[in-house]
Structures are given as C-alpha cells and as structure tokens.
Design a protein around this motif. Structure first.
Motif, PDB file in Angstrom:
ATOM      1  N   GLN A 242      23.186 -62.902 -16.148  1.00 30.70           N
ATOM      2  CA  GLN A 242      23.265 -61.470 -16.437  1.00 30.70           C
ATOM      3  C   GLN A 242      24.199 -60.769 -15.466  1.00 30.70           C
ATOM      4  O   GLN A 242      24.928 -59.862 -15.836  1.00 30.70           O
ATOM      5  CB  GLN A 242      21.874 -60.850 -16.358  1.00 30.70           C
ATOM      6  CG  GLN A 242      21.086 -61.072 -17.629  1.00 30.70           C
ATOM      7  CD  GLN A 242      19.696 -60.485 -17.516  1.00 30.70           C
ATOM      8  OE1 GLN A 242      19.519 -59.364 -17.089  1.00 30.70           O
ATOM      9  NE2 GLN A 242      18.708 -61.265 -17.872  1.00 30.70           N
ATOM     10  N   THR A 427      22.637 -64.920 -20.787  1.00 28.18           N
ATOM     11  CA  THR A 427      23.410 -63.783 -20.305  1.00 28.18           C
ATOM     12  C   THR A 427      22.724 -62.454 -20.584  1.00 28.18           C
ATOM     13  O   THR A 427      23.195 -61.432 -20.148  1.00 28.18           O
ATOM     14  CB  THR A 427      24.787 -63.765 -20.968  1.00 28.18           C
ATOM     15  OG1 THR A 427      24.598 -63.874 -22.381  1.00 28.18           O
ATOM     16  CG2 THR A 427      25.634 -64.925 -20.482  1.00 28.18           C
ATOM     17  N   ARG A 428      21.647 -62.470 -21.349  1.00 24.44           N
ATOM     18  CA  ARG A 428      21.012 -61.191 -21.706  1.00 24.44           C
ATOM     19  C   ARG A 428      19.512 -61.278 -21.489  1.00 24.44           C
ATOM     20  O   ARG A 428      18.924 -62.357 -21.554  1.00 24.44           O
ATOM     21  CB  ARG A 428      21.275 -60.856 -23.173  1.00 24.44           C
ATOM     22  CG  ARG A 428      22.743 -60.865 -23.481  1.00 24.44           C
ATOM     23  CD  ARG A 428      23.033 -60.341 -24.850  1.00 24.44           C
ATOM     24  NE  ARG A 428      24.480 -60.427 -25.057  1.00 24.44           N
ATOM     25  CZ  ARG A 428      25.206 -59.504 -25.642  1.00 24.44           C
ATOM     26  NH1 ARG A 428      24.645 -58.412 -26.088  1.00 24.44           N
ATOM     27  NH2 ARG A 428      26.495 -59.658 -25.789  1.00 24.44           N
ATOM     28  N   SER A 429      18.890 -60.096 -21.289  1.00 27.60           N
ATOM     29  CA  SER A 429      17.447 -60.092 -21.066  1.00 27.60           C
ATOM     30  C   SER A 429      16.725 -60.594 -22.318  1.00 27.60           C
ATOM     31  O   SER A 429      15.645 -61.167 -22.243  1.00 27.60           O
ATOM     32  CB  SER A 429      16.962 -58.708 -20.670  1.00 27.60           C
ATOM     33  OG  SER A 429      17.393 -57.768 -21.602  1.00 27.60           O
TER      34      SER A 429
END
Ligand SMILES: Nc1nc2c(ncn2[C@@H]2O[C@H](COP(=O)(O)OP(=O)(O)OP(=O)(O)O)[C@@H](O)[C@H]2O)c(=O)[nH]1
Ligand SMILES: [K+]
Ligand SMILES: [Mg+2]
Length: 489
Positions: A242, A427-429
């Motif tokens: 992230q 890469t993302r929550s």
C-alpha cells in the motif's frame, strides 16, 4: 482407493462444478449500458503527433466501414492506411491507420476498431463527430472500455486495479508493481490458494462419503496449514504494498533554522517551502508528493521544534509533533555548526535518541539523521559531537552529500515499500480485508466439530479469495475502482 481419491481431487480442482475464481470466461458481471457501441479518444487530450480513437461494441465494424467507404473492412489485427471521410457529407477527414479487432480477440472482448489519426484538434473532433453520427454509437463513459473487458473476462478485478495504477504510476517502483499486478500475478497467486482449498475440501467431501481412514483428513489439515502460512506472509507484507502505491510518509523535522525547508525544496526540486534566515519561518505542515530515488513519498515540511514561542508557532510545533507520530520515516535535520545549542540537544534527546529504541512490538522508528550546513564546518573536522548517533553530512547550499542522502533514502524506502520486482502484491486495503476474511475462515475450519462445518468454513475461505479477484464483485467496488479511470480507457 488413492487413485479414486486423486481423480476426485483433480476433478474438483478443475470443475466443471467448482465455482470459477477469476474467470477468463466472463465475470458474470454485466457492464451498465453494455449493448451499445461506444467510442472515445483514447490518447491524451491536446495537440499531438498521433491520436488514437477507438470503438467497442457490435456496431464497430459498421462504423469502421462507414468512415472508410467504399473500402471493405481491413483484415483482422492488421494496420491499414485508409482515407477517412464523414459518412453523411462525404467530406474527407484524414488519411489514417485503421485497425479491426473482431471480438472476442480484442481488449474488451467485443468487436473493436481503432483509428490512428493525425493529432490536430480539428481532425480528432471531426472523426469523433463522424462516429457520433453512425447509428448505434455513443460516446464512452470514464473507464467503460475496461469495464467491458472485465465483464467479458478479459481482465480480473485485480488486473483492472493494476491497469488503473499503471495509468497513474508516477515513479519507477510504482510502475513495476502495477505492471506485475496487471500481468495477473496477484490473480494467479489467489488461484493457486483457491486450488489448495478446493483440494482440502475434496479430501473432506470424500471422507464424508466413504468413511476413510484418518490419514486423508490429515492431508486436508496440512494443506490448510500451508495456506495459513502463505497468507500470513502476504498479510505482513501488505502495508508495504500500500505504501508503494500511495507513497511513504517522510517527515522532515528538527529545530528552527536547521534547514528543513531548504532540504524539502532540494529533494522535491521546486520551491515548495519558504526559506529565510528567520527562525520560525515554517508554521504549518506542508506536504508534497515526490519521487525519492524511484520510490513515491509524501514529504512533509514542519515547524522547527522549540518551546516558549507565541501561540501561532506553538500550534505549528504541536502539528509537527503530531505528524512525527504518523511518519513512516523521519528525516531529522540539525545544523552541523550548531550542535551544542539547547534546541539541538533537546531535539536529539526527545526525537533522535528515542527513535533508536525498540518499541513494544520490537520494531524501531525509521530515522535518518542529517547534519546540514556542513559547508560551515572547518575543513576536515570529524569530531562533531562525542556520542552523536550515526548521521549523514549535507550542505543544502552546495549540494554536497546529497548523493549519499539519496542512497540512504533509497535503502530506507525499499525496506518500507518492498521490492516491486519480487515483493508485496497486496496494494489495497480491499485485498487485505479479503485475506483476513480467508484466514478467519481457516480458523473456523480448525475449530469445526464435524465435517460439514469444516467443509463450510473452507467454502467461506474460498469465497474471500474469489471476491479478491472479482468473482461476484459488487457494483459498489466496481464503481470505486472504475472511478479512477479516464474516458477512453
Ligand atoms: N550555509 C548554509 N546555509 C543554509 C544551508 N541550508 C539552509 N541554510 C540557510 O539556513 C537558513 C534557514 O533555512 P530554512 O530552510 O528556512 O530552515 P528551516 O529549518 O526550515 O527553518 P524554520 O522553518 O524557521 O524552522 C536560511 O537562511 C538558509 O538559506 C546550508 O546547507 N548551508
Ligand atoms: K527559517
Ligand atoms: Mg522551514
């Protein structure tokens, strides 16, 4: 018996009845307004050498033929030079390269056409207008081409995210990470994990049917344990992925007049902050995105830390301290020619030294100590301070020491963001959320009192992996992801 089991395991792993994960057969999702044929300028706006206009949908072939009449459709996927004219007035518009991509072998999976025209605004608007006049065609919405590609199983949800990140990538490391995601590496990883779950579930289904010996269930347990370890490793890495996507928080702090703003301006290569000989110049936190040695960072300039000042500067100091708590990396700046001053000593005691101590979870606050204004030191002086922690010498005035600082920053950022060519992929929550859900379900599996509950837990775990790559993706997630796209993508 083992042969029977393996047949069953591999059948379950491959379908036809197993739910597909990231489907190359279509996501089961229907893009809004999907019946129409859409068109848009896909290259950037403004005057340019060549502009690319494309269409997608059932009327693409008709549109291409209308603009290139009286010629036939060109052969599939071969660039051909054609005279384009307005089908209504017959007026010539441009001599252009055109391409014909009959579905499903196209970016969206539908019939697509591309017009590579000369990039003048009048040519582009003339061709767009001509396309708008072809029956069945309408201008595309933002991200609509990619939405259709997703709907037709050309891209999984994680690949769509990778594409969005690639379009927005500003640093080399971001580009590498986005490209890996677009290449489907995250999807492949999830597919592998899902297969492990399918296998484990097959062991259970089989033992439910046939009262097997215990060893078979041990196999399922061992598969699940392996998966737990793999998920754990990736979850621990997720924060780095992230950071690489949105930038590490680098906070420049130090006593007044140490040269913090000078350093921010030097690193960002633009006059972001006001620099003056007056202590207390910077009051607010000033944030600027920068590319630091190939890594994305959000650089914050802060007020000089000191006590006994007026209320406005005091508020600036409070904000600086708050920002320090949120820092991924602190760039601590001191005036090398003023190390014995009370402000310098206080900063060393309250910020620099404590950062070196381990916190309760065993990690340290990342900090680089920079001694600025080295140009003011008498030549050859190395006995700056008897017990000064490790530091770098720099002169913002002459630029001496900048290369060494960038090298040190690169090391710190690589540790914070991970190596984009081998490192983190989450890469993302959203990705983290589903992996946690999967791990929770595996926890349920271990506590399950009977085989039916165990099988159900594995089904839930698998569902989370499937959601990660977009199986059964809700409209809401899609809207959030596609909002990042521009028209023509
Ligand atoms: N000789 C020398 N002067 C420097 C150097 N870096 C900055 N200065 C000067 O030091 C003074 C303070 O610089 P700033 O960048 O405003 O310092 P600051 O830490 O942001 O100050 P505050 O915002 O007031 O806390 C200015 O006059 C700069 O020109 C350096 O490397 N060498
Ligand atoms: K200053
Ligand atoms: Mg300043």
């Amino acid at each position: 018996m083992w042969r029977g089991l393996w047949t069953l395991v591999s059948r379950a792993a491959r379908g036809p009845h197993s739910p597909r994960l990231c489907t190359r057969q279509g996501s089961g999702y229907r893009a809004p307004g999907s019946g129409a044929t859409i068109f848009a300028l896909s290259s950037g706006q403004g005057r340019c050498g060549i502009a690319v206009i494309r269409t997608s949908g059932p009327a693409s072939g008709h549109a291409l033929q209308s603009l290139t009449a009286p010629r036939d459709l060109p052969p599939a996927r071969k660039a051909c030079l054609r005279l384009l004219s307005d089908p209504r007035s017959g007026e010539p518009l441009d001599r252009a390269l055109v391409l014909w991509f009959p579905g499903p072998q196209s970016f969206t999976g539908e019939d697509c056409a591309e017009f590579h025209v000369h990039g003048g605004p009048a040519v582009v608007s003339g061709v767009l207008q001509a396309l708008g006049n072809v029956p069945g065609l309408r201008p595309a919405e933002a991200g609509e081409f990619t939405r259709r590609a997703f709907a037709h199983g050309k891209l999984s949800l994680t690949e769509v995210e990778g594409l969005a990140d690639l379009i927005h990538a500003e640093t080399e490391a971001q580009r590498r990470q986005a490209l890996r995601q677009l290449d489907g590496e995250l999807g492949d990883l999830c597919r592998g994990w899902a297969e492990t779950l399918t296998k484990a579930k097959a062991y259970i289904d089989f033992s439910e049917d046939d009262n097997l010996e215990e060893g078979v269930l041990d196999q399922a347990d061992s598969e699940v344990r392996k998966l737990e370890v793999a998920l754990g490793v990736h979850l621990r890495d997720a924060r780095r992925g992230q950071r690489l996507r949105s930038g590490a928080h680098v906070v420049v702090a130090g006593p007044p007049n140490a040269g913090k703003s000078s350093l921010v301006n030097l690193l960002s290569r633009k006059p972001v902050s006001i620099v003056s000989p007056e202590p207390g110049t910077t009051r607010d936190v000033l944030e600027t995105p920068v590319d630091l040695a190939g890594f994305p960072a959000l650089l914050s300039d802060t007020a000089g830390l000191r006590e006994g000042v007026g209320p406005v500067e005091q508020e600036g100091v409070r904000r600086a301290q708050k920002r320090l708590e949120q820092a991924d990396l602190i760039l601590a700046v001191l005036d090398a020619s003023d190390l014995a001053s009370p402000a310098s000593c206080n900063f060393l005691d309250t910020v620099v030294i404590p950062a070196g101590a381990r916190n309760p979870n065993g990690s340290r606050q990342r900090l680089l100590l920079v001694l600025n204004k080295s140009d003011l030191l008498p030549a050859g002086r190395s006995d700056l301070h008897p017990d000064l922690p490790s530091h770098l010498l720099l002169s913002c005035l002459t630029g001496e020491g900048l290369d060494g600082l960038l090298e040190a920053l690169k090391k710190e950022l690589a540790a914070l963001c991970g190596d984009p060519s081998t490192g983190p992929l989450l890469t993302r929550s959203r990705h983290q959320h589903h992996l946690r859900g999967c791990l929770d379900a595996l926890g349920q599996y271990k506590q399950a009192k009977d085989l039916a509950l165990a099988a159900e837990a594995l089904r839930v775990a698998r569902g989370h992996l499937s959601h990660l790559t977009g199986g059964g993706g809700t409209e809401e997630i899609l809207d959030i992801i596609f909002r990042d796209f521009c028209v023509g993508k």
